[in-house]
Design a protein around this motif. Structure first.
Motif, PDB file in Angstrom:
ATOM      1  N   VAL A 288      57.535  43.428  38.587  1.00 29.78           N
ATOM      2  CA  VAL A 288      58.021  44.685  37.719  1.00 29.78           C
ATOM      3  C   VAL A 288      58.266  45.856  38.558  1.00 29.78           C
ATOM      4  CG1 VAL A 288      57.419  46.238  35.941  1.00 29.78           C
ATOM      5  CG2 VAL A 288      56.951  43.731  35.747  1.00 29.78           C
ATOM      6  N   GLU A 289      59.494  46.493  38.515  1.00 29.99           N
ATOM      7  CA  GLU A 289      59.664  47.629  39.469  1.00 29.99           C
ATOM      8  C   GLU A 289      59.239  48.971  38.724  1.00 29.99           C
ATOM      9  OE1 GLU A 289      63.638  47.893  41.397  1.00 29.99           O
ATOM     10  OE2 GLU A 289      63.756  45.753  41.411  1.00 29.99           O
ATOM     11  N   GLY A 290      58.399  49.674  39.192  1.00 27.75           N
ATOM     12  CA  GLY A 290      57.940  50.951  38.627  1.00 27.75           C
ATOM     13  C   GLY A 290      56.535  51.307  38.989  1.00 27.75           C
ATOM     14  N   ARG A 291      56.147  52.638  38.790  1.00 30.72           N
ATOM     15  CA  ARG A 291      54.745  53.077  39.072  1.00 30.72           C
ATOM     16  C   ARG A 291      53.715  52.622  37.873  1.00 30.72           C
ATOM     17  NH1 ARG A 291      54.984  55.900  43.741  1.00 30.72           N
ATOM     18  NH2 ARG A 291      56.803  56.661  44.612  1.00 30.72           N
ATOM     19  N   ALA A 292      52.702  52.269  38.228  1.00 34.61           N
ATOM     20  CA  ALA A 292      51.545  52.189  37.366  1.00 34.61           C
ATOM     21  C   ALA A 292      50.907  53.444  37.507  1.00 34.61           C
ATOM     22  CB  ALA A 292      50.580  51.114  38.140  1.00 34.61           C
ATOM     23  N   PRO A 293      50.327  53.760  36.375  1.00 32.62           N
ATOM     24  CA  PRO A 293      49.940  52.927  35.018  1.00 32.62           C
ATOM     25  C   PRO A 293      51.005  52.634  34.035  1.00 32.62           C
ATOM     26  CG  PRO A 293      48.742  54.891  34.609  1.00 32.62           C
ATOM     27  CD  PRO A 293      49.436  55.021  36.070  1.00 32.62           C
ATOM     28  N   GLU A 294      52.355  53.514  34.274  1.00 32.22           N
ATOM     29  CA  GLU A 294      53.265  53.620  33.368  1.00 32.22           C
ATOM     30  C   GLU A 294      54.043  52.130  33.012  1.00 32.22           C
ATOM     31  OE1 GLU A 294      52.478  57.630  34.536  1.00 32.22           O
ATOM     32  OE2 GLU A 294      53.048  55.783  35.596  1.00 32.22           O
ATOM     33  N   ALA A 295      54.283  51.540  34.376  1.00 33.19           N
ATOM     34  CA  ALA A 295      54.833  50.253  34.466  1.00 33.19           C
ATOM     35  C   ALA A 295      53.940  49.314  33.995  1.00 33.19           C
ATOM     36  CB  ALA A 295      55.159  49.797  35.969  1.00 33.19           C
ATOM     37  N   LEU A 296      52.677  49.211  33.398  1.00 34.54           N
ATOM     38  CA  LEU A 296      52.149  48.536  33.001  1.00 34.54           C
ATOM     39  C   LEU A 296      52.161  48.093  31.449  1.00 34.54           C
ATOM     40  CD1 LEU A 296      48.683  49.314  34.638  1.00 34.54           C
ATOM     41  CD2 LEU A 296      50.412  47.727  35.477  1.00 34.54           C
ATOM     42  N   ALA A 297      52.595  48.994  30.575  1.00 31.49           N
ATOM     43  CA  ALA A 297      52.978  49.067  29.344  1.00 31.49           C
ATOM     44  C   ALA A 297      53.903  47.698  28.830  1.00 31.49           C
ATOM     45  CB  ALA A 297      53.849  50.419  28.682  1.00 31.49           C
ATOM     46  N   GLY A 298      53.291  47.016  27.971  1.00 30.81           N
ATOM     47  CA  GLY A 298      53.840  45.917  27.558  1.00 30.81           C
ATOM     48  C   GLY A 298      53.580  44.432  28.318  1.00 30.81           C
ATOM     49  N   LEU A 299      52.996  44.633  29.333  1.00 27.57           N
ATOM     50  CA  LEU A 299      52.624  43.401  30.212  1.00 27.57           C
ATOM     51  C   LEU A 299      51.217  42.669  29.297  1.00 27.57           C
ATOM     52  CD1 LEU A 299      52.249  44.528  33.858  1.00 27.57           C
ATOM     53  CD2 LEU A 299      54.161  43.452  32.490  1.00 27.57           C
ATOM     54  N   LEU A 300      51.507  41.249  29.564  1.00 27.30           N
ATOM     55  CA  LEU A 300      50.507  40.574  28.971  1.00 27.30           C
ATOM     56  C   LEU A 300      48.896  40.980  29.500  1.00 27.30           C
ATOM     57  CD1 LEU A 300      52.098  37.068  28.822  1.00 27.30           C
ATOM     58  CD2 LEU A 300      51.710  38.444  26.715  1.00 27.30           C
ATOM     59  N   ALA A 301      47.972  40.785  28.750  1.00 29.74           N
ATOM     60  CA  ALA A 301      46.771  41.278  29.126  1.00 29.74           C
ATOM     61  C   ALA A 301      46.208  40.321  30.367  1.00 29.74           C
ATOM     62  CB  ALA A 301      45.667  40.949  28.088  1.00 29.74           C
ATOM     63  N   PRO A 302      45.655  40.968  31.500  1.00 29.36           N
ATOM     64  CA  PRO A 302      45.353  40.038  32.568  1.00 29.36           C
ATOM     65  C   PRO A 302      43.977  39.553  32.610  1.00 29.36           C
ATOM     66  CG  PRO A 302      44.993  42.400  33.200  1.00 29.36           C
ATOM     67  CD  PRO A 302      45.447  42.491  31.846  1.00 29.36           C
ATOM     68  N   ASP A 303      43.721  38.510  33.480  1.00 27.15           N
ATOM     69  CA  ASP A 303      42.439  38.144  33.607  1.00 27.15           C
ATOM     70  C   ASP A 303      41.731  38.626  34.745  1.00 27.15           C
ATOM     71  OD1 ASP A 303      42.163  35.771  31.524  1.00 27.15           O
ATOM     72  OD2 ASP A 303      44.099  35.360  32.389  1.00 27.15           O
ATOM     73  N   ALA A 304      42.688  39.212  35.640  1.00 24.32           N
ATOM     74  CA  ALA A 304      41.935  39.795  36.777  1.00 24.32           C
ATOM     75  C   ALA A 304      43.136  40.790  37.308  1.00 24.32           C
ATOM     76  CB  ALA A 304      41.710  38.799  38.012  1.00 24.32           C
ATOM     77  N   VAL A 305      42.656  42.065  37.866  1.00 26.97           N
ATOM     78  CA  VAL A 305      43.451  42.967  38.470  1.00 26.97           C
ATOM     79  C   VAL A 305      43.241  43.227  39.807  1.00 26.97           C
ATOM     80  CG1 VAL A 305      44.367  45.387  38.114  1.00 26.97           C
ATOM     81  CG2 VAL A 305      44.064  43.924  36.194  1.00 26.97           C
ATOM     82  N   PHE A 306      44.471  43.632  40.828  1.00 26.19           N
ATOM     83  CA  PHE A 306      44.307  43.796  42.022  1.00 26.19           C
ATOM     84  C   PHE A 306      44.993  45.232  42.036  1.00 26.19           C
ATOM     85  CE2 PHE A 306      45.823  44.010  46.377  1.00 26.19           C
ATOM     86  CZ  PHE A 306      44.727  44.556  47.232  1.00 26.19           C
ATOM     87  N   ILE A 307      44.167  46.262  42.644  1.00 30.29           N
ATOM     88  CA  ILE A 307      44.855  47.482  42.933  1.00 30.29           C
ATOM     89  C   ILE A 307      44.934  47.777  44.521  1.00 30.29           C
ATOM     90  CG2 ILE A 307      45.142  50.012  42.675  1.00 30.29           C
ATOM     91  CD1 ILE A 307      43.079  49.691  40.206  1.00 30.29           C
ATOM     92  N   GLY A 308      46.211  47.482  44.979  1.00 21.20           N
ATOM     93  CA  GLY A 308      46.514  47.729  46.494  1.00 21.20           C
ATOM     94  C   GLY A 308      46.990  48.904  46.831  1.00 21.20           C
ATOM     95  N   GLY A 309      47.661  49.539  45.974  1.00 23.22           N
ATOM     96  CA  GLY A 309      48.026  51.164  46.024  1.00 23.22           C
ATOM     97  C   GLY A 309      48.221  51.855  44.867  1.00 23.22           C
ATOM     98  N   GLY A 310      48.436  53.074  44.943  1.00 25.72           N
ATOM     99  CA  GLY A 310      48.584  53.850  43.937  1.00 25.72           C
ATOM    100  C   GLY A 310      47.069  54.351  43.262  1.00 25.72           C
ATOM    101  N   LEU A 311      45.909  54.177  43.864  1.00 24.35           N
ATOM    102  CA  LEU A 311      44.579  54.705  43.576  1.00 24.35           C
ATOM    103  C   LEU A 311      44.573  56.283  43.180  1.00 24.35           C
ATOM    104  CD1 LEU A 311      42.229  52.954  45.902  1.00 24.35           C
ATOM    105  CD2 LEU A 311      42.233  52.745  43.416  1.00 24.35           C
ATOM    106  N   SER A 312      45.507  56.995  43.556  1.00 22.15           N
ATOM    107  CA  SER A 312      45.591  58.225  43.177  1.00 22.15           C
ATOM    108  C   SER A 312      46.106  58.737  41.934  1.00 22.15           C
ATOM    109  CB  SER A 312      46.256  59.009  44.407  1.00 22.15           C
ATOM    110  OG  SER A 312      47.425  58.681  44.669  1.00 22.15           O
ATOM    111  N   SER A 313      46.896  57.539  41.213  1.00 24.72           N
ATOM    112  CA  SER A 313      47.558  57.806  40.221  1.00 24.72           C
ATOM    113  C   SER A 313      46.570  58.155  38.954  1.00 24.72           C
ATOM    114  CB  SER A 313      48.447  56.594  39.893  1.00 24.72           C
ATOM    115  OG  SER A 313      49.461  56.499  40.953  1.00 24.72           O
TER     116      SER A 313
END
Length: 415
Positions: free
Chosen positions: A318-343
Motif C-alpha cells: 500500500v503506497e501512502g503514509r501511516a496512519p492515514e494509509a491504514l484505513a480500510g486494512l484488515l485487522a492485523p495479528d502483528a504490527v511492525f513499525i520500521g519508519g514513521g514513529l514521529s507521525s
C-alpha cells in the motif's frame, strides 16, 4: 435449539444433501458404490465439461457446467439446500480443490465427500516417493514464484500445473536460480488409458507445451555454491534490493523473534523500506499474509520485486503514509513499525488495531524515535531492548570492527 452458523437448518436436523465426488481419469469405473449412488440419485450435478462428459445420463437430472468465475455457482448450490446435489471434482476435492471453497459456505455435516486418489498420491506412487517427505504445491491459478522458497538442494516437489506451458516455465525458473541440473518428470492423465510421462533436466527442457492436465515432479539439484532461500529469519541483506532503507539482518532476526509469526496471521509492515520484514514474516509460514505500507513509490516497487524474487508474490503493498494509509486494512495479528514513529497517533492506532495476544514491535535509530518509544513504553508497557552490532571489515592489511547504527527495539504483547 441452536441454529446453524450459516443460517441453515438447526444443528440437530442437519443431514448430508451435498455429495462431493472426486473423479479420476478412469471416470465412473473408479468410483465406489456410495459415490455411484450419490451421483445417480442427485437431482442436480455440477462439474466441469470434462467431468460431466464422463458420467452416464440419468433421466430428468439437471446438469450444470461450472461458470467463470466458479464462485458464481455457490449461490446456485446453496439455493438447492436440502435437495440431493452432486458436485464433481478432480481426485481429492479437499487438496487444492473445490472442497475448501464449499466448506466455507456449507457446514461439514451437510456434505458427504467421496474423494478419489489425488494427483499428488498418484504422482508419488509413480515416482516411488514417500508422500509425507515430499513438498506438494499447486500453481494452478497461482503465481509460479510461490515455488521459490521450496526449491532447496535435495528437495522433492510435486506441482499441480496451470496448463501445458507450466513445465517449461518451471524449468526456466529452476535454471535461473542455479538449479538447472534438477530433473523434471511430467506426468499426464495419470490413472487413465492415455497416461503419459516425460523427463529431462531443467537446463535441457525444450518442450514448449505438453498435455494440459499434468503434474510436475521435481528432484532439486543445485549447482556448486548454490543454496535455496534460508528457512530462518535474518536472511542476508543482499538478498533484498534496497537503497539502504532496510532492517539489517541481525536486527531483523531479533525483530521477527519479537513479532513471533504463527500460522495464518496478518502483519502490517509500516514504513516498509525494502519490505524485508514483511517478506520474512510470510516466509515463516505459507499461510501468513503481510501488508507493506510505504510512502515512496520507488521503494514500493522494490518491495513488490523483492516479494516476487523471494517467493511471496501475494505480499500486498500500500503506497501512502501511516496512519492515514491504514484505513480500510484488515485487522492485523502483528504490527511492525520500521519508519514513521514521529507521525502523530501512529503507535496508538496500531495498538488499537491489535487483538489480545497481538504483537507490536517498533524500531528506532534516531533520538526522536527513541523518545517516541520511551513514551510508548511508559504508556503501554512492554519491553525496550538496545541492540549494538559491529561487523568485521578490512582495515589496512588487517580487519577491524565497523559499528552499525545502534537500534532501539520496543515490543509489546497486547493483553
Amino acid at each position: 435449539m441452536p441454529e446453524a452458523a450459516n443460517g441453515g437448518a438447526p444443528e440437530a436436523e442437519k443431514q448430508p444433501w451435498l455429495a462431493l465426488v472426486g473423479l479420476g481419469e478412469d471416470g465412473v469405473a473408479g468410483l465406489g458404490p456410495q459415490a455411484r449412488e450419490a451421483l445417480e440419485r442427485a437431482g442436480t450435478v455440477l462439474g466441469g465439461d470434462r467431468h460431466l462428459a464422463m458420467i452416464p445420463t440419468v433421466p430428468d437430472q439437471e446438469r450444470i457446467s461450472w461458470p467463470s468465475p466458479l464462485t458464481e455457482a455457490l449461490p446456485w448450490i446453496e439455493a438447492r439446500r436440502g435437495q440431493p446435489v452432486c458436485v464433481l471434482a478432480s481426485g481429492d476435492p479437499f487438496w487444492f480443490g473445490i472442497g475448501a471453497t464449499l466448506s466455507r459456505r456449507i457446514a461439514p455435516e451437510e456434505i458427504a465427500a467421496h474423494p478419489a486418489p489425488s494427483a499428488f498420491s498418484l504422482a508419488a506412487a509413480r515416482m516411488g516417493w514417500p508422500l509425507q517427505e515430499t513438498c506438494c504445491l499447486s500453481v494452478h491459478g497461482r503465481d509460479l514464484e510461490r515455488v521459490i522458497p521450496w526449491v532447496q538442494p535435495g528437495a522433492r516437489l510435486l506441482l499441480l500445473s496451470w496448463d501445458g506451458t507450466t513445465p517449461a516455465s518451471i524449468a526456466r525458473l529452476l535454471e535461473d536460480r542455479g538449479f538447472g541440473d534438477s530433473t523434471l518428470t511430467v506426468l499426464a492423465r495419470m490413472g487413465g488409458p492415455g497416461e503419459d510421462r516425460m523427463e529431462a533436466r531443467a537446463a535441457d527442457w525444450r518442450v514448449a507445451e505438453v498435455e494440459a492436465l499434468n503434474t510436475v515432479a521435481v528432484t532439486c539439484r543445485a549447482a556448486p555454491g548454490t543454496r535455496g532461500i534460508a528457512r530462518t529469519a535474518g536472511r542476508p541483506d543482499e538478498d533484498f534490493a534496497h537503497d539502504g532503507s532496510i532492517t539489517k539482518r541481525e536486527v531483523r532476526a531479533v525483530t521477527l523473534a519479537h513479532l513471533a509469526p504463527g500460522r495464518g496471521e496478518l502483519l502490517w509492515d509500516i514504513g516498509a523500506g525494502s519490505g524485508a520484514v514483511g517478506v520474512e514474516w510470510m516466509l515463516a509460514d505459507p499461510s501468513n499474509r503481510a501488508v507493506a505500507v510505504e510512502a515512496r513509490p520507488e521503494r514500493a516497487e522494490r518491495i513488490r520485486a523483492n516479494a516476487r524474487d523471494l517467493g511471496v508474490p501475494e505480499l500486498e503493498c500500500v503506497e501512502g503514509r501511516a496512519p492515514e494509509a491504514l484505513a480500510g486494512l484488515l485487522a492485523p495479528d502483528a504490527v511492525f513499525i520500521g519508519g514513521g514513529l514521529s507521525s502523530p497517533g501512529l503507535v496508538e492506532r496500531c495498538r488499537e488495531a491489535l487483538p489480545p495476544g497481538g504483537r507490536l514491535v517498533a524500531n528506532s535509530v534516531t533520538l526522536e524515535g527513541d523518545a517516541a518509544l520511551a513514551a510508548a513504553h511508559e504508556r503501554f508497557g512492554g519491553q525496550l531492548v538496545r541492540l549494538e552490532v559491529s561487523r568485521a571489515e578490512p582495515l589496512g592489511g588487517f580487519s577491524g570492527w565497523a559499528p552499525l547504527r545502534p537500534v532501539t527495539v520496543w515490543s509489546l504483547v497486547v493483553a
